[in-house]
Design an enzyme around this catalytic site. Structure first.
Site, PDB file in Angstrom:
ATOM      1  N   ASP A 485       0.817  -1.217   0.000  1.00 52.78           N
ATOM      2  CA  ASP A 485       0.000   0.000   0.000  1.00 52.78           C
ATOM      3  C   ASP A 485       0.847   1.262   0.000  1.00 52.78           C
ATOM      4  O   ASP A 485       0.336   2.353  -0.223  1.00 52.78           O
ATOM      5  CB  ASP A 485      -0.864   0.033   1.264  1.00 52.78           C
TER       6      ASP A 485
HETATM    7  C1  BGC Z   1       0.295   1.116   6.137  1.00 47.75           C
HETATM    8  C2  BGC Z   1      -0.035  -0.142   5.390  1.00 47.75           C
HETATM    9  C3  BGC Z   1      -1.525  -0.279   5.294  1.00 47.75           C
HETATM   10  C4  BGC Z   1      -2.124   0.992   4.711  1.00 47.75           C
HETATM   11  C5  BGC Z   1      -3.627   0.906   4.566  1.00 47.75           C
HETATM   12  C6  BGC Z   1      -0.395   2.300   5.547  1.00 47.75           C
HETATM   13  O1  BGC Z   1      -0.145   3.444   6.289  1.00 47.75           O
HETATM   14  O2  BGC Z   1       1.685   1.301   6.171  1.00 47.75           O
HETATM   15  O3  BGC Z   1       0.533  -1.271   6.014  1.00 47.75           O
HETATM   16  O4  BGC Z   1      -1.813  -1.371   4.479  1.00 47.75           O
HETATM   17  O5  BGC Z   1      -1.780   2.101   5.481  1.00 47.75           O
HETATM   18  O6  BGC Z   1      -4.329   1.179   5.663  1.00 47.75           O
HETATM   19  C1  NOJ Z   2      -1.538  -4.050   5.441  1.00 48.71           C
HETATM   20  C2  NOJ Z   2      -2.729  -4.119   4.566  1.00 48.71           C
HETATM   21  O1  NOJ Z   2      -3.852  -4.618   5.274  1.00 48.71           O
HETATM   22  C3  NOJ Z   2      -2.471  -4.996   3.372  1.00 48.71           C
HETATM   23  O2  NOJ Z   2      -3.576  -4.969   2.521  1.00 48.71           O
HETATM   24  C4  NOJ Z   2      -1.219  -4.572   2.653  1.00 48.71           C
HETATM   25  O3  NOJ Z   2      -0.988  -5.492   1.612  1.00 48.71           O
HETATM   26  C5  NOJ Z   2      -0.037  -4.522   3.579  1.00 48.71           C
HETATM   27  N1  NOJ Z   2      -0.335  -3.716   4.712  1.00 48.71           N
HETATM   28  C6  NOJ Z   2       1.225  -4.010   2.904  1.00 48.71           C
HETATM   29  O4  NOJ Z   2       1.173  -2.654   2.617  1.00 48.71           O
END
Ligand code: BGC
Ligand code: NOJ
Length: 820
Positions: A485
């Site tokens: 993400d």
């Molecule tokens: C985080 C991710 C997460 C995303 C969506 C980001 O700030 O680092 O791990 O998947 O937010 O909520």
């Molecule tokens: C947490 C999120 O829930 C997931 O969808 C994502 O793939 C990982 N973070 C990596 O960013």
């Protein structure tokens, strides 16, 4: 290095022996509709189905001190006030123990000869939390003490509850009848639900107004009513409604008393909401619920039923290896975490506030991979919910709310990896259940029934969503982000407050919102890994032409990756919107990323040129650390705007070179796939929580469940875990250990047995229930190899290859696999 408890495998419990754990160590109660989070000091909250829209009790995140708010019992005994779970009063206890088990938690405290043992659980098919308190006078004198319960209501919508004070301070309403306190805020108006808190005994008083009970200038640790030794019989009218029972109790030496409390939730049809007076709430359903658990015998039966249900679930897949830690992860905790994660996606934990995120499309699809063998029917239902939010072109809403099951338009879509996970999850469901009929099931697009098409069509549009959105190198466009993400190759931003998750950069408006140059190698590799499942399905259906067409796309993608995305020793991560390589030896930082590598190796991209082994060796060389594999290396030390969120994190945390346990699993799988069982197991044991129990003071989070992340080598807190419980790590590490290392996996036409274990192992045994039959599997490793099934027999008869065919349901079959 220090640990704070121990595993009790026979009882399937983790036993915490100090209330001062390095972080609250929690458990989940409920698996169906009513859920509670409960910490080792009884902090936490309850909700019905949706942690945001139907929150039942209030919890304050990010509080000082942490973990304030829960269900608390206060005991005032001859001037000493204490809680069985130590907090919030924090009087030093003479003894403390918390046992987190499968869907229940037992907290026991002792002080001055009085023992209080509290068992918390949500019974099966029940919308409430049962709390049984057993008070025992272990002293040699008669004791008279005061006993208070406490729960604070949330005004249903958790987001509104913690923001809209001008309204909410004037809406709270309650009713009290006997020993039951009813929370009926907004029930008269627009709601058809209320909650109640009851005890199966007479009471000497109650409070329903928080300030009257606690006092305006006191806290949970010194509530005024408890200090005064008496309830005020307050009646909430606005402000913050609570529920507290008060009772004076006398116990002779050695005597015990059991009280059963129930925190329940009730929904009423519109025409039955009130009594004849049109004002008093209709309590008929609440009475029935109270009746169900109003004696210790009924509680014992409910608990036994819950335990039996878990024994059954955990009996589906069971192993016996020479390593106790592997056994307890596989047989108990990893499967348990898979259930919790399946239920809650990423919505409610001690790191997820329950209001931030609903059910994630990619997350929930991946969760199915670890859960599907437990209750295939629930997996099927989830798949249909998920697919119903998909768009006709194969794109997906990234999230939906569990209560409405509608795609969440605030978050939107365009995450490039989303559709592919559905191919894997539907494939996993069919492999497990043999239920091909799901492919014919009409499933709406965009929750619009008029747009319903068979599930197979959803897989087709998922597959071609990738094929139809390729960039200059023939690799999938990166769009908003892929699995990571934080790698936002189009949606980067330089202004605070522009969410990386939802912001669209006007720079790419002319290209439809996203760069037509930025490409994801990770999605390319995921496509070549997931694609064959789609092809397998088509072949099974006799759709050979379509299968051949899809296979050609997969082959083409592999060529494109080898041509433009193999960096010599590993695979590139992406191309950014300027066409520059991401995750290349040419980069200054972030030269190598973990995400594409495992899928590329398992898709055998460039295998004939040795790309698989080179890649795996590079991972070992550049990403491997004492506590697991970091996501990228070197960590980013400055802000690279063109990459988006990733470099906003200090090096070593989260997506910037943190140890993401989720994609460590992909490498574990890949090492096992390549036959390197020792490496696979090394990586597995670095991150599997039971293996980190001895370093709990460093690791910080629960030693019985995975967290999303362990701080990487660039972080000053290297080795510290975070974001425990709700993570794709649960499912993927279960896949890694059970399907790749132990090598037992459901396939379309049978049960595959193809282990890839440490050479030192002599073998192992396993029980696997599959499509109604029981397979007793013995793996023998006389030559001390890692991989390769030399012979496979079923009930003594040889079977070709490594797949045990589907055998008649009801039977038990002895399977022996000899490696060599
Ligand atoms: C985080 C991710 C997460 C995303 C969506 C980001 O700030 O680092 O791990 O998947 O937010 O909520
Ligand atoms: C947490 C999120 O829930 C997931 O969808 C994502 O793939 C990982 N973070 C990596 O960013």
């Amino acid at each position: 290095m220090k640990q704070f408890g121990h595993f009790d495998d026979a009882r399937k419990e983790y036993v915490i022996q100090s209330p001062r754990t390095p972080y609250p160590w929690i458990n989940y109660l409920g698996t169906q509709a009513f859920f509670s989070l409960i910490s080792n000091t009884a902090g936490g909250y309850s909700f019905y189905k949706d942690a945001r829209l139907r929150r039942i009790t209030r919890y304050r995140y990010n509080n000082v001190p942490i973990d304030m708010g829960g269900r608390y019992f206060y005991i005032s005994d001859n001037g000493t006030i204490w809680n069985p779970g130590w907090s919030p009063v924090k009087t030093e206890l003479d003894a403390y123990e918390c046992r987190h088990g499968m869907g229940y938690t037992v907290i026991t405290g002792k002080k001055n000869g009085l023992k209080a043992e509290v068992t918390f659980f949500v019974p099966q098919n029940y919308d409430g939390e049962v709390q049984q308190v057993v008070l025992t006078n272990e002293s040699s004198d008669t004791k008279t003490f005061k006993f208070f319960s406490f729960a604070e209501w949330c005004l249903w919508d958790a987001q509104d509850d913690c923001t809209n004070f001008q309204r909410n301070f004037s809406t709270g309403r309650v009713e009290v009848e006997g020993s039951t306190i009813y929370h009926k805020t907004e029930y008269r108006d627009r709601r058809d639900h209320y909650a109640f808190y009851t005890v199966n005994d007479s009471i000497d008083g109650y409070d329903t107004d928080r300030d009257s009970f606690i006092g305006l200038y006191n806290g949970f640790g010194d509530p005024q009513a408890v200090l005064d030794g008496k309830a005020t019989n307050s009646f909430a009218d606005g402000w913050s409604p609570i529920a507290s029972h008060y009772k004076e109790i006398t116990l002779a030496a050695g005597e015990s008393k059991t009280l059963v409390f129930i925190l329940g939730y009730v929904e009423m049809p519109a025409d039955k909401k009130f009594e004849a007076d049109g004002v008093t709430i209709n309590k008929e359903k609440a009475y029935k619920m109270i009746e169900q658990y109003n004696t210790p015998e009924k509680v014992a039966a409910g608990l036994a039923e819950l335990k039996a249900a878990w024994d059954k679930l955990l009996g589906i897949f069971n192993v016996n290896t020479s390593d106790d830690k592997v056994n307890r992860m596989v047989n108990i905790w990893n499967q348990y975490q898979c259930m919790v994660t399946f239920n809650l996606s990423r919505s409610a934990s001690y790191f997820e506030s329950g209001i931030g995120r609903g059910m994630g499309f990619r997350d929930s699809n991946q969760d199915i991979l670890g859960f599907v063998h437990q209750i295939p029917d629930r997996a099927r239902e989830r798949l249909i919910d998920l697919a119903s939010t998909q768009l006709e072109d194969g794109g997906c809403y990234h999230q939906y709310q569990p209560l409405t099951k509608k795609g969440n338009s605030d978050i939107g879509g365009d995450f490039s990896d989303d559709p592919l996970w559905m191919i894997l999850s539907v494939g996993a469901y069919i492999k497990e259940s043999g239920d091909w009929s799901i492919l014919d099931q009409p499933v709406p697009y965009d929750n619009d029934e008029s747009k319903a098409k068979p599930m197979l069509d959803h897989l087709t549009v998922s597959f071609y969503h990738i094929v139809n959105n390729l960039g200059p190198h023939g690799l999938p466009l990166a769009m908003r982000a892929d699995w990571n993400d934080c790698l936002n190759l189009s949606c980067y931003s330089d202004k605070p407050g522009e969410s990386f998750q939802t912001y669209t950069n006007p720079k790419f408006a002319a290209e439809g919102g996203y760069s037509k140059v930025a490409e994801s190698v990770m999605v390319a590799a995921l496509f070549t890994y997931a694609g064959p499942t789609y092809v397998g399905i088509l072949k099974h259906l006799g759709k050979d032409d379509e299968a051949a067409k899809a296979q050609a796309e997969i082959d083409k993608m592999k060529e494109n990756v080898m041509q433009s995305a193999f960096d010599g020793e590993w695979f590139l991560r992406a191309y950014d919107s300027t066409g520059a390589k991401v995750g290349s030896k040419e980069c200054e930082e972030g030269k190598i990323f973990i995400e594409p590598q495992g899928f590329a190796v398992m898709s055998e991209i460039g295998k004939d040129q040795g790309a698989d082994i080179k890649t795996l060796d590079s991972i070992d060389k550049y990403l491997n650390t004492k506590y697991g594999l970091v996501l990228n290396n070197p960590a980013f030390s400055k802000y690279y705007i063109q990459y988006g969120e990733i470099s906003t994190y200090p090096g070593g945390y989260k997506e910037n070179a943190g140890i993401f346990t989720h994609n460590n699993a992909w490498i574990i799988c890949a090492e096992a796939y390549a036959g390197r069982g020792d490496k696979a197991f090394e990586y597995y044991s670095k991150i599997a929580p039971a293996f980190n129990e001895e370093i709990s003071d460093l690791h910080k989070t629960e030693p019985y469940v995975y967290g999303q992340m362990i701080a990487g080598k660039d972080a000053s807190r290297f080795g510290e875990g975070k974001n425990s419980w709700l993570t794709g790590t649960a499912a993927w590490n279960f896949v890694a250990i059970s399907q790749y290392i132990l090598g037992i996996s459901a396939d379309f036409d049978g049960l595959k047995v193809d282990p890839s274990i440490p050479k030192a192992w002599d073998g192992f045994t396993a029980t696997r229930k599959f499509r109604g039959a029981t397979y007793q599997i013995t793996v023998k490793n006389p030559d001390h190899v890692s991989k390769g099934v030399k012979s496979l027999t079923v009930d003594g008869k040889a079977v070709e290859g490594n797949v045990v065919p589907v055998l008649p349901a009801g039977g038990t079959y002895e399977v022996v696999a000899v490696l060599g």
